[in-house]
Design a protein around this motif. Structure first.
Motif, mmCIF file in Angstrom:
data_model
loop_
_atom_site.group_PDB
_atom_site.id
_atom_site.type_symbol
_atom_site.label_atom_id
_atom_site.label_comp_id
_atom_site.label_asym_id
_atom_site.label_seq_id
_atom_site.Cartn_x
_atom_site.Cartn_y
_atom_site.Cartn_z
ATOM 1 N N GLU A 17 3.862 1.607 -13.186
ATOM 2 C CA GLU A 17 4.945 0.875 -13.841
ATOM 3 C C GLU A 17 4.802 -0.631 -13.648
ATOM 4 O O GLU A 17 5.128 -1.416 -14.539
ATOM 5 C CB GLU A 17 6.302 1.333 -13.279
ATOM 6 C CG GLU A 17 6.764 2.675 -13.797
ATOM 7 C CD GLU A 17 7.441 2.555 -15.150
ATOM 8 O OE1 GLU A 17 8.657 2.375 -15.195
ATOM 9 O OE2 GLU A 17 6.732 2.630 -16.175
ATOM 10 N N SER A 18 4.327 -1.035 -12.454
ATOM 11 C CA SER A 18 4.217 -2.458 -12.137
ATOM 12 C C SER A 18 3.001 -3.108 -12.778
ATOM 13 O O SER A 18 2.859 -4.330 -12.753
ATOM 14 C CB SER A 18 4.152 -2.659 -10.620
ATOM 15 O OG SER A 18 2.919 -2.179 -10.101
ATOM 16 N N SER A 144 7.870 3.560 -0.506
ATOM 17 C CA SER A 144 8.264 4.264 -1.739
ATOM 18 C C SER A 144 7.920 3.469 -2.992
ATOM 19 O O SER A 144 8.665 3.476 -3.977
ATOM 20 C CB SER A 144 9.767 4.588 -1.715
ATOM 21 O OG SER A 144 10.021 5.637 -0.821
ATOM 22 N N GLY A 145 6.808 2.756 -2.937
ATOM 23 C CA GLY A 145 6.372 2.003 -4.103
ATOM 24 C C GLY A 145 6.859 0.570 -4.145
ATOM 25 O O GLY A 145 6.434 -0.206 -5.002
ATOM 26 N N ALA A 146 7.748 0.176 -3.212
ATOM 27 C CA ALA A 146 8.287 -1.191 -3.223
ATOM 28 C C ALA A 146 7.206 -2.234 -2.987
ATOM 29 O O ALA A 146 7.342 -3.388 -3.396
ATOM 30 C CB ALA A 146 9.390 -1.340 -2.166
ATOM 31 N N ALA A 147 6.107 -1.836 -2.337
ATOM 32 C CA ALA A 147 5.008 -2.780 -2.078
ATOM 33 C C ALA A 147 4.390 -3.288 -3.373
ATOM 34 O O ALA A 147 3.697 -4.311 -3.376
ATOM 35 C CB ALA A 147 3.941 -2.109 -1.209
ATOM 36 N N GLU A 148 4.620 -2.591 -4.478
ATOM 37 C CA GLU A 148 4.103 -3.049 -5.764
ATOM 38 C C GLU A 148 4.939 -4.193 -6.340
ATOM 39 O O GLU A 148 4.516 -4.862 -7.284
ATOM 40 C CB GLU A 148 4.071 -1.898 -6.774
ATOM 41 C CG GLU A 148 3.286 -0.680 -6.329
ATOM 42 C CD GLU A 148 1.805 -0.962 -6.144
ATOM 43 O OE1 GLU A 148 1.307 -1.951 -6.724
ATOM 44 O OE2 GLU A 148 1.153 -0.197 -5.398
ATOM 45 N N TYR A 149 6.117 -4.439 -5.777
ATOM 46 C CA TYR A 149 7.034 -5.425 -6.342
ATOM 47 C C TYR A 149 7.348 -6.591 -5.410
ATOM 48 O O TYR A 149 7.836 -7.628 -5.872
ATOM 49 C CB TYR A 149 8.348 -4.753 -6.740
ATOM 50 C CG TYR A 149 8.179 -3.659 -7.765
ATOM 51 C CD1 TYR A 149 7.953 -3.968 -9.109
ATOM 52 C CD2 TYR A 149 8.210 -2.324 -7.399
ATOM 53 C CE1 TYR A 149 7.779 -2.964 -10.058
ATOM 54 C CE2 TYR A 149 8.038 -1.306 -8.336
ATOM 55 C CZ TYR A 149 7.823 -1.638 -9.662
ATOM 56 O OH TYR A 149 7.639 -0.638 -10.599
ATOM 57 N N VAL A 150 7.125 -6.432 -4.118
ATOM 58 C CA VAL A 150 7.434 -7.495 -3.155
ATOM 59 C C VAL A 150 6.151 -8.259 -2.820
ATOM 60 O O VAL A 150 5.228 -7.686 -2.245
ATOM 61 C CB VAL A 150 8.048 -6.920 -1.860
ATOM 62 C CG1 VAL A 150 8.324 -8.052 -0.860
ATOM 63 C CG2 VAL A 150 9.327 -6.147 -2.155
#
Length: 246
Positions: A17-18, A144-150
């Motif tokens: 998604e990212s 939970s995938g947050a590493a793709e956004y931060v």
């Protein structure tokens, strides 16, 4: 070609998604989960290579970790410069909020910190190049995938980075035994929250460079909290104070 692997349904879906570069997705032949089907559908829409393999092959690649029936080969994780993170906050017209991890060595803790950072609107996380967990598949899975956004910055010297942040008008608060509790402190302005090592806490030089320290009341028999838990509590107090100001 240099590449990493990430595993788990949520991390891989968020990676797609990212827009992260994905070279190949391996899926267990026996997987019938709806979330895995969502991954398959999205991968087909993006023309990504999918291979169906025996679960034992996934087990071997993940060295026993819970892959949930799906693994992705991805481009190496992209680290940012601290100035880039500050510029992103400025472009959004937002008051900068960062987290500085002072020698967080447990990838599960780093992943949890990044997950909370995403939930609380943190603009970036800063980690040292040495004596620290890097952003690997365990961190991505735990976040939970947050590493793709931060955005995550990996720096040579934390103390020098703190000095650079101060020059940019950012206040540095350390989560340690301070004179005031976290809810008594003013956390509304440009801020970087320092979280210390799981065992030793914040190192001496980093502590001395903090503008102020805040503590968390400990009313029971234990004398400290998990690093990611302490970070979460302080970050949500920042959110509360900033929302109260509006």
């Amino acid at each position: 070609m240099l590449e990493d692997i990430i595993y788990g349904r949520n991390p891989i879906f968020e990676a797609m998604e990212s827009g992260r570069e994905i070279n190949k997705i391996l899926i267990s032949e026996t997987s019938k989960d709806r979330t895995v089907q969502k991954i398959i559908d999205l991968a087909k829409n993006k023309n990504l290579l999918i291979q169906y393999v025996d679960k034992k092959q996934l087990d071997k690649l993940c060295e026993g970790e819970n892959h949930q029936g799906v693994i992705a080969y991805v481009a190496p994780f992209k680290y940012y410069e601290v100035d880039e993170i500050l510029a992103m906050a400025s472009e959004k017209g937002e008051t900068p909020l960062l987290v500085i991890c002072d020698e967080i060595t447990d990838p599960h803790n780093l992943g949890s910190i990044i997950r909370t950072a995403n939930a609380t609107g943190v603009h970036g996380v800063i980690i040292p190049k040495r004596r620290s967990a890097a952003v690997n598949q365990t961190v991505v899975k735990t976040s939970s995938g947050a590493a793709e956004y931060v955005p995550v910055a990996k720096v040579t010297n934390i103390v020098q980075t703190m000095e650079r942040l101060k020059e940019a008008g950012v206040w540095i608060v350390g989560t340690d035994m301070g004179e005031q509790t976290y809810y008594e402190a003013n956390l509304e302005g440009p801020l970087a929250v320092v979280v210390g090592n799981e065992g030793k806490g914040i190192s001496r030089l980093v502590r001395e460079k903090c503008d102020f320290l805040v503590s968390l009341p400990m009313l029971g028999q234990v004398s400290s909290l998990n690093a990611s838990v302490a970070c979460s509590i302080v970050l949500y107090e920042v959110v509360r104070q900033r929302n109260q100001r509006r």
